[in-house]
Design a protein around this motif. Structure first.
Motif, PDB file in Angstrom:
ATOM      1  N   TYR A  62       0.805  -1.233   0.000  1.00  0.00           N
ATOM      2  CA  TYR A  62       0.000   0.000   0.000  1.00  0.00           C
ATOM      3  C   TYR A  62       0.836   1.280   0.000  1.00  0.00           C
ATOM      4  CZ  TYR A  62      -3.521  -3.435   1.288  1.00  0.00           C
ATOM      5  OH  TYR A  62      -4.325  -4.551   1.314  1.00  0.00           O
ATOM      6  N   VAL A  63       2.111   1.188  -0.391  1.00  0.00           N
ATOM      7  CA  VAL A  63       3.002   2.341  -0.318  1.00  0.00           C
ATOM      8  C   VAL A  63       3.545   2.707  -1.698  1.00  0.00           C
ATOM      9  CG1 VAL A  63       5.159   3.236   0.676  1.00  0.00           C
ATOM     10  CG2 VAL A  63       3.710   1.706   2.028  1.00  0.00           C
ATOM     11  N   LYS A  82      -1.518  10.238   3.602  1.00  0.00           N
ATOM     12  CA  LYS A  82      -2.115   8.952   3.957  1.00  0.00           C
ATOM     13  C   LYS A  82      -3.610   9.029   3.667  1.00  0.00           C
ATOM     14  CE  LYS A  82      -2.713   7.542   8.325  1.00  0.00           C
ATOM     15  NZ  LYS A  82      -3.875   6.807   8.816  1.00  0.00           N
ATOM     16  N   VAL A  97      -2.689   1.921  -3.392  1.00  0.00           N
ATOM     17  CA  VAL A  97      -1.821   2.679  -2.495  1.00  0.00           C
ATOM     18  C   VAL A  97      -2.662   3.459  -1.489  1.00  0.00           C
ATOM     19  CG1 VAL A  97      -0.300   4.719  -2.498  1.00  0.00           C
ATOM     20  CG2 VAL A  97       0.140   2.839  -4.072  1.00  0.00           C
ATOM     21  N   LEU A  99      -0.526   5.090   1.186  1.00  0.00           N
ATOM     22  CA  LEU A  99       0.506   5.912   1.812  1.00  0.00           C
ATOM     23  C   LEU A  99       1.503   6.357   0.746  1.00  0.00           C
ATOM     24  CD1 LEU A  99       1.552   6.885   4.630  1.00  0.00           C
ATOM     25  CD2 LEU A  99       2.832   4.742   4.751  1.00  0.00           C
ATOM     26  N   LEU A 126      10.421   1.066   5.163  1.00  0.00           N
ATOM     27  CA  LEU A 126       9.258   0.502   4.476  1.00  0.00           C
ATOM     28  C   LEU A 126       9.425  -0.982   4.165  1.00  0.00           C
ATOM     29  CD1 LEU A 126       8.432   3.480   2.106  1.00  0.00           C
ATOM     30  CD2 LEU A 126       7.352   2.890   4.287  1.00  0.00           C
ATOM     31  N   VAL A 132       5.473  -0.465   8.339  1.00  0.00           N
ATOM     32  CA  VAL A 132       4.455  -0.030   7.379  1.00  0.00           C
ATOM     33  C   VAL A 132       3.084  -0.038   8.050  1.00  0.00           C
ATOM     34  CG1 VAL A 132       3.270  -0.595   5.219  1.00  0.00           C
ATOM     35  CG2 VAL A 132       5.763  -0.735   5.347  1.00  0.00           C
ATOM     36  N   LEU A 136       0.576   3.091   8.469  1.00  0.00           N
ATOM     37  CA  LEU A 136      -0.804   3.074   7.984  1.00  0.00           C
ATOM     38  C   LEU A 136      -1.804   3.360   9.113  1.00  0.00           C
ATOM     39  CD1 LEU A 136      -0.624   0.002   5.566  1.00  0.00           C
ATOM     40  CD2 LEU A 136      -1.017   2.391   4.907  1.00  0.00           C
TER      41      LEU A 136
END
Length: 148
Positions: A62-63, A82, A97, A99, A126, A132, A136
């Motif tokens: 998700y980054v 975010k 994604v 973040l 990360l 992570v 989040l």
């Protein structure tokens, strides 16, 4: 220069609103401009997309770490956004994604060295799933900074 020294509350939004990649990058670029990190949003965003065209910046989990060298940058920095939902982004794991770490980096050699050092430090953090997850779940900028 380390990551904590460039984390600036003015360019961090843990409740960012964006429906897609373009909105997210533009929003964070505007934060960088208003805080004095870049001189021109359009030029900077064009340079970010030039880099995006050369390879995906969604690193998975998700980054995303969009970046690109730009003459518009007046000071090295990292804008962080975010989201409370996934947005579509080209990623290594095929997920969206939530973040985004948007790097502001000039084109000269000194900026390039600083950029690589910061990118390595962010990537190290990360690479840790617990870190992570903590990012989040961060509710405040202090929560976010504590992860680093």
């Amino acid at each position: 220069m380390d990551i904590k020294s460039v984390l600036d509350d003015r360019v961090i939004d843990l409740e960012m609103k964006a429906e897609n990649k373009e909105e997210a990058i533009t929003y964070l670029a505007e934060k960088l401009k208003s805080a004095g990190y870049i001189a021109d949003v359009e030029e900077y965003v064009a340079d970010i997309y030039l880099r995006e065209s050369q390879g995906q910046t969604g690193i998975g989990n998700y980054v995303a770490i969009p970046h690109g060298k730009s003459d518009s940058v007046t000071q090295v920095g990292i804008a962080i956004g975010k989201l409370d939902h996934e947005i579509e982004w080209e990623t290594l794991d095929g997920k969206g994604v939530k973040l985004i770490f948007l790097f502001a980096v000039g084109k000269d050699n000194e900026n390039a060295r600083t950029h690589l050092k910061l990118l390595a430090e962010v990537a190290r953090t990360l690479g840790n799933d617990e870190a992570v997850q903590a990012l989040l779940e961060a509710k405040t900028v202090e929560d976010l900074k504590a992860v680093f």
